[in-house]
Write an enzyme that holds these catalytic residues in place. Sequence first.
Site, short mmCIF file in Angstrom:
data_model
loop_
_atom_site.label_atom_id
_atom_site.label_comp_id
_atom_site.label_asym_id
_atom_site.label_seq_id
_atom_site.Cartn_x
_atom_site.Cartn_y
_atom_site.Cartn_z
CE LYS A 225 -2.07 -1.23 3.85
NZ LYS A 225 -1.37 -2.51 4.12
NE ARG B 121 7.61 -2.53 6.34
CZ ARG B 121 6.28 -2.60 6.35
NH1 ARG B 121 5.59 -2.00 5.42
NH2 ARG B 121 5.67 -3.26 7.30
NE ARG C 121 5.92 -0.44 10.08
CZ ARG C 121 4.84 -0.53 9.32
NH1 ARG C 121 4.80 0.10 8.16
NH2 ARG C 121 3.78 -1.22 9.71
NE ARG D 233 1.97 -4.93 11.18
CZ ARG D 233 3.04 -4.80 10.41
NH1 ARG D 233 4.21 -5.28 10.82
NH2 ARG D 233 2.96 -4.21 9.25
P1 AP5 Z 1 4.82 -1.60 1.88
O1 AP5 Z 1 4.52 -0.77 0.69
O2 AP5 Z 1 5.50 -0.94 3.04
O3 AP5 Z 1 3.50 -2.39 2.35
P2 AP5 Z 1 2.21 -1.89 3.12
O4 AP5 Z 1 1.03 -2.55 2.51
O5 AP5 Z 1 2.18 -0.38 3.21
O6 AP5 Z 1 2.47 -2.57 4.51
P3 AP5 Z 1 2.39 -2.07 6.00
O7 AP5 Z 1 3.04 -3.14 6.81
O8 AP5 Z 1 2.91 -0.67 6.16
O9 AP5 Z 1 0.86 -2.08 6.23
P4 AP5 Z 1 0.16 -2.14 7.57
O10 AP5 Z 1 -1.24 -2.02 7.12
O11 AP5 Z 1 0.46 -3.29 8.44
O12 AP5 Z 1 0.80 -0.95 8.39
P5 AP5 Z 1 0.28 0.47 8.85
O13 AP5 Z 1 1.43 1.37 8.87
O14 AP5 Z 1 -0.95 0.87 8.12
O15 AP5 Z 1 5.69 -2.85 1.37
C1 AP5 Z 1 6.16 -3.83 2.29
C2 AP5 Z 1 7.50 -4.37 1.78
O16 AP5 Z 1 7.31 -5.02 0.53
C3 AP5 Z 1 8.56 -3.28 1.51
O17 AP5 Z 1 9.83 -3.79 1.85
C4 AP5 Z 1 8.47 -3.02 0.01
O18 AP5 Z 1 9.69 -2.58 -0.53
C5 AP5 Z 1 8.09 -4.43 -0.51
N1 AP5 Z 1 7.23 -4.36 -1.70
C6 AP5 Z 1 6.15 -3.55 -1.91
N2 AP5 Z 1 5.60 -3.80 -3.12
C7 AP5 Z 1 6.35 -4.81 -3.68
C8 AP5 Z 1 6.27 -5.52 -4.91
N3 AP5 Z 1 5.30 -5.27 -5.83
N4 AP5 Z 1 7.19 -6.50 -5.15
C9 AP5 Z 1 8.16 -6.78 -4.24
N5 AP5 Z 1 8.29 -6.13 -3.05
C10 AP5 Z 1 7.39 -5.16 -2.76
O19 AP5 Z 1 -0.20 0.15 10.35
C11 AP5 Z 1 0.71 -0.10 11.39
C12 AP5 Z 1 -0.04 -0.17 12.71
O20 AP5 Z 1 -0.69 1.09 12.98
C13 AP5 Z 1 -1.18 -1.19 12.78
O21 AP5 Z 1 -0.72 -2.49 13.12
C14 AP5 Z 1 -2.06 -0.58 13.87
O22 AP5 Z 1 -1.55 -0.83 15.16
C15 AP5 Z 1 -1.96 0.91 13.59
N6 AP5 Z 1 -3.00 1.38 12.66
C16 AP5 Z 1 -2.80 1.92 11.43
N7 AP5 Z 1 -3.98 2.23 10.85
C17 AP5 Z 1 -4.95 1.87 11.74
C18 AP5 Z 1 -6.37 1.91 11.71
N8 AP5 Z 1 -7.04 2.35 10.66
N9 AP5 Z 1 -7.03 1.45 12.80
C19 AP5 Z 1 -6.39 1.00 13.87
N10 AP5 Z 1 -5.04 0.90 13.96
C20 AP5 Z 1 -4.32 1.33 12.90
#
Ligand code: AP5
Length: 214
Positions: free
Chosen positions: A13, A127, A158, A169
């Site tokens: 994402k 990552r 992270r 997660r």
């Molecule tokens: P990346 O692009 O970073 O993936 P992502 O989908 O953004 O993954 P996240 O882990 O950031 O999502 P998340 O939903 O768990 O975290 P968030 O910060 O929202 O890519 C991941 C890796 O893959 C990277 O190394 C990248 O280089 C690689 N990659 C990407 N695309 C690729 C491809 N096509 N091919 C190969 N490699 C690739 O949430 C974190 C925490 O915050 C949650 O656990 C929760 O505690 C809290 N939180 C956030 N939002 C909420 C909410 N709405 N409600 C409640 N709690 C929340």
Amino acid sequence: MNIVLMGPPGAGKGTQADLIKANYPIPHISTGDMFREAVKNETELGLKAKSFMDEGKLVPDEVTIGIVKERLAQPDCAEGFMLDGFPRTTLQAEALDQVLSDLNKKIESVINIFVPREVLLQRILGRVTCNYCKTVYNLRFLKDQQTCAKCGGELGFRSDDRGEIAKTRLEVYLEQTLPLLQYYQERHVLNSIDGNREADEVFADIKELLEKIK
Ligand code: AP5
């Protein structure tokens, strides 16, 4: 253009959000980034969010809905926005509908990026993020694993990307967020995209969708 990026942890994402930002002038609203910044700055919000994030659990709905509501009312969202990581529960989705209806807006497309679980874990565990400009990389593709190729900043892991937390997660996603796909399917705004390809191939499909609604 009012869009939502959905998908499990590691789906890409954030990676796709960067590509979208570079092509379309809309603000990127990532609740995860907002919480991480708050934790780093030790604000009241950060103190509330930290314990949940450290365990891989969701921050309570009332906290999360409050910050998104405030952010969407900012002037830079007038012409559109991209939500990343929000909504993640049915309550958040319903609250978002209400907030947008009060602002006379609606979601035009929910882009759901899907990737097999084993690939997700591999991506999460590899990552690294630039501590300065926040660019995301994967160790598997880096020669210099310490320095950001864009700004020279230091790369770091992270804290919630460790094995057991990452698995929690993914479970939380399956339990609490996956049901939202049906919510958006019923509202005819859901578009699912295969994220298990090169990032620019994934983006090409997303661009095709966005061109239809811009
Ligand atoms: P990346 O692009 O970073 O993936 P992502 O989908 O953004 O993954 P996240 O882990 O950031 O999502 P998340 O939903 O768990 O975290 P968030 O910060 O929202 O890519 C991941 C890796 O893959 C990277 O190394 C990248 O280089 C690689 N990659 C990407 N695309 C690729 C491809 N096509 N091919 C190969 N490699 C690739 O949430 C974190 C925490 O915050 C949650 O656990 C929760 O505690 C809290 N939180 C956030 N939002 C909420 C909410 N709405 N409600 C409640 N709690 C929340």
